[in-house]
Structures are given as structure tokens and as C-alpha cells.
Design an enzyme around this catalytic site. Sequence first.
Site, PDB file in Angstrom:
ATOM      1  N   TYR A 240     106.492   3.963  43.698  1.00 18.37           N
ATOM      2  CA  TYR A 240     105.076   4.029  43.860  1.00 18.37           C
ATOM      3  C   TYR A 240     104.603   5.230  43.029  1.00 18.37           C
ATOM      4  CZ  TYR A 240     100.257   3.116  45.575  1.00 18.37           C
ATOM      5  OH  TYR A 240      99.064   2.881  45.595  1.00 18.37           O
ATOM      6  N   PHE A 304      94.023   2.627  40.321  1.00 18.27           N
ATOM      7  CA  PHE A 304      95.363   2.814  39.554  1.00 18.27           C
ATOM      8  C   PHE A 304      96.203   2.933  40.512  1.00 18.27           C
ATOM      9  CE2 PHE A 304      98.893   5.412  37.973  1.00 18.27           C
ATOM     10  CZ  PHE A 304      98.736   5.502  36.591  1.00 18.27           C
ATOM     11  N   GLU A 305      97.418   1.915  40.286  1.00 18.11           N
ATOM     12  CA  GLU A 305      98.616   2.320  40.994  1.00 18.11           C
ATOM     13  C   GLU A 305      99.785   1.511  40.098  1.00 18.11           C
ATOM     14  OE1 GLU A 305      98.491   0.736  44.919  1.00 18.11           O
ATOM     15  OE2 GLU A 305      98.488  -1.465  44.390  1.00 18.11           O
ATOM     16  N   ILE A 306     101.060   2.143  40.060  1.00 18.46           N
ATOM     17  CA  ILE A 306     101.953   1.379  39.584  1.00 18.46           C
ATOM     18  C   ILE A 306     102.981   1.470  40.481  1.00 18.46           C
ATOM     19  CG2 ILE A 306     103.897   1.776  37.658  1.00 18.46           C
ATOM     20  CD1 ILE A 306     101.766   3.451  36.077  1.00 18.46           C
TER      21      ILE A 306
END
Length: 407
Positions: A240, A304-306
Site C-alpha cells: 500500500y 491517491f492510493e497505489i
Amino acid sequence: MAIPKAMRLLGGATFLVFLFVLVTLYRSEPTAIKLPTEGIKEGTKPKTGLRPQGWDHDPQLDPSGEAPEPLRRVNGKNYDPDNANSDRINATLLSLVRNEELNDMLQSMHDLERTWNHKFNYPWTFFNDVPFTDDFKQKTSAATKAKTSYHTIPKEHWEIPSWINKDLYAASKQRLKEKNVQYSEMDSYHQMCRWNSGVFYQHEALKDVQYYWRVEPKVHFFCGVDYDVFGWMQDHNKTYGFTLTLLDSPDSVETLWPETLKFLADHPEYEAKNNAKGFLTEEKEKGHNQITKGYSTCHFWSNFEIANLDLWRSKAYTQYFEHLDKAGGFFYERWGDAPVHSVAVGLFEDKSKVHWFRDIGYQHIPFFNCPNNGKCSGCEAGRFTDGDDWLNSQDCRAVWFKYAGMD
């Protein structure tokens, strides 16, 4: 007239020193950056004024470079858009967007393509609860060299579940409105939060995808990034990634923590040994923990998240989401995907697998992640908000750093 040898040597040495400083600025290891002090010595003046969290300065004022090696880079045609054997891993850029948000989506795409994706050409996957227009498809596909795909969300994934009591839901929306909980009256917002929390990855288009980077309309990216971010997540065993962490409205998640504790009581085996529970429970804003029965409301801002989709596909998260879904808080309150994802990450995941992307300059109104990096433009280093001063108090990074460090 010929330049004396000594002068030539001096000029060469000066040039080498300049190159060394330039490389250091661009490639300095983020791990070398130290946490700002928690207090300020009497008689000294902080660089940017006393921040509400007590830091002497924002850590983004410290020079920073890229994420730690190893880094995957463009080498010849290894990331060309039409290369069937490219070095791209199984990942996509993901957007939930409406047709009428086309211009805002194009702005986000132009920024991310300019700063990163024109080098790596990862595909874009677009979702909408209604079919996309031809105009939307044509203009977004023209904004990238990468592949684009467009998908309509199945009605059963988007509609309000049958177990939600409509009278109670109507009364709950009125109660939240009286408490000034933003967006609480909008059915579509409640549906969006539920979909982003635990439904999106069930779509057929994502069933074989491993990583995603969530990109919303009307966001900005400021800094050139020269390495494969998805490849970095895989190589460094990160699951994450975030840029901003903030406080939430406690009235919007009043029963999220009690329901979470109920779930943990039934499934103590899911709580990770090296978790970040302290991040979720340390009271930062007076009164929040009292309203939420113990939750700080600190959360990763998930616009915003990867992430690795295995996080949400796991048995722990699947059962957790099902528990929350049946409790009804996505509608009787305004549980967002950001606090739901954050609570799950903070409890079920090893905190060493969570990464702060300090080198990715980012803005979602009214907050910024602004690094001090020679590859950034249009973003003031250390700036957290362009809104009112009180918004600085919403920053939860200090709490995250306290319990998990800066990585």
C-alpha cells in the site's frame, strides 16, 4: 589565447563538484531524511512557522530524491506502448469517473502522463455507473499512448443493498446533514464509498490485475518520476502506498471502530503482529476519539492510493468488508473508503509494507504533497494546503511517522 593548464584543471574540478551536487539532489536516499523535532527550543524560530503538529519544519522541506534502489527504469524500448514483451508488470491506472467530468479527468491524465506514464505506458481502466460517451472515450484515449478500457459498473455492484432500511437511511441522512457531514445527502456518494471500499475489485475487468494506482478527476501531479512505481512496489514487497494522511469527520464514522472491534473479537487471528494500531487510536484532535469510541479518524487519503489488490482479495479483508457492509454504516453513516481501507491496512497489514511516496508531488484540493526535489515544478516544497490555516491541523503524517516511520 590558450587557457593556462591550471585554469583548465580548476574549471574541470568545479564542473565535477557541480555534477556531484546535482546527482546528490536528484538521487539522495529518502531514508537519510530525519524526522522533524517534536518541539521547538525556546528562542529559536522554525523555518516555516510553527505547524499545528509541533514540528519545527515539514519533512518535505528536506531535500529528497527517489525511492530506494533497486529501481526499474526505461532502457531502450522496454516500456514502449506496443511492446508485447515489455517490462511492465500486471498493473493499471484506475479511475471512477462520470462523463461530465471529462475535462477534469483530462487534466489529471495530462499531469500524470507528463510526469510519469509517458515513459512507462501503463494502461488506463475507466469505470462509470452509466455507459461512457464516445466523446469521453475518444478524448481520453487520445491523451495517452497507453491502452485504455472503459467499463460500466453492474447494477448489483452499485445499487443500495436490499438489507438497508430506507426509512432509517432517510432519517440518518437528515441527522448527518444537521451535523454538517459533507456529501451525506447524496446517494451517489454513499454508493461510491461502498464501491471503492469493497466492490470495485470484483469487476470482471480487474479479476486478473495485481496492482492499481487510483487517479481521480481534477488532481495534479508536479514531479517527474523516472522509475517504474508498480515495479518498485513489487520489488520492495510493498502492498500500500500513499501521499497524504488526514483526519476524517468523526460524525461520519461514529460506529466504524466499534464494528471493527466486534469483527476483531470474532477474528483475532487477522490482526497483524507488526501492525499500526497506534496510528488508528492515538487521539490527535480533541474529541474525535470520544465520538468514535476510540478511533483517531486518521486515514490515508485514498483519492491517491497505489496498492496490491491481494490486500482486498484476502480472506481477512473480504470478511471484514462483509461485516461492515451488513452493519449498514456506508448508508446509515457516511463511512468512506479511505477510513475503511486505512483501518484494514493499519490492523491487518505489516506496517513495513506501507510506503509514503514523498517523491510524488500531488494535489487534491485543498491538500498537497510537495517534495523538495529538483524534478518538481508548480508546487512549493513543504506546502500542505492552500486553504485556511486550520487545515494544517488535519495532517496525520506525524502520527503515522511515530508508529511506522517514514517509509
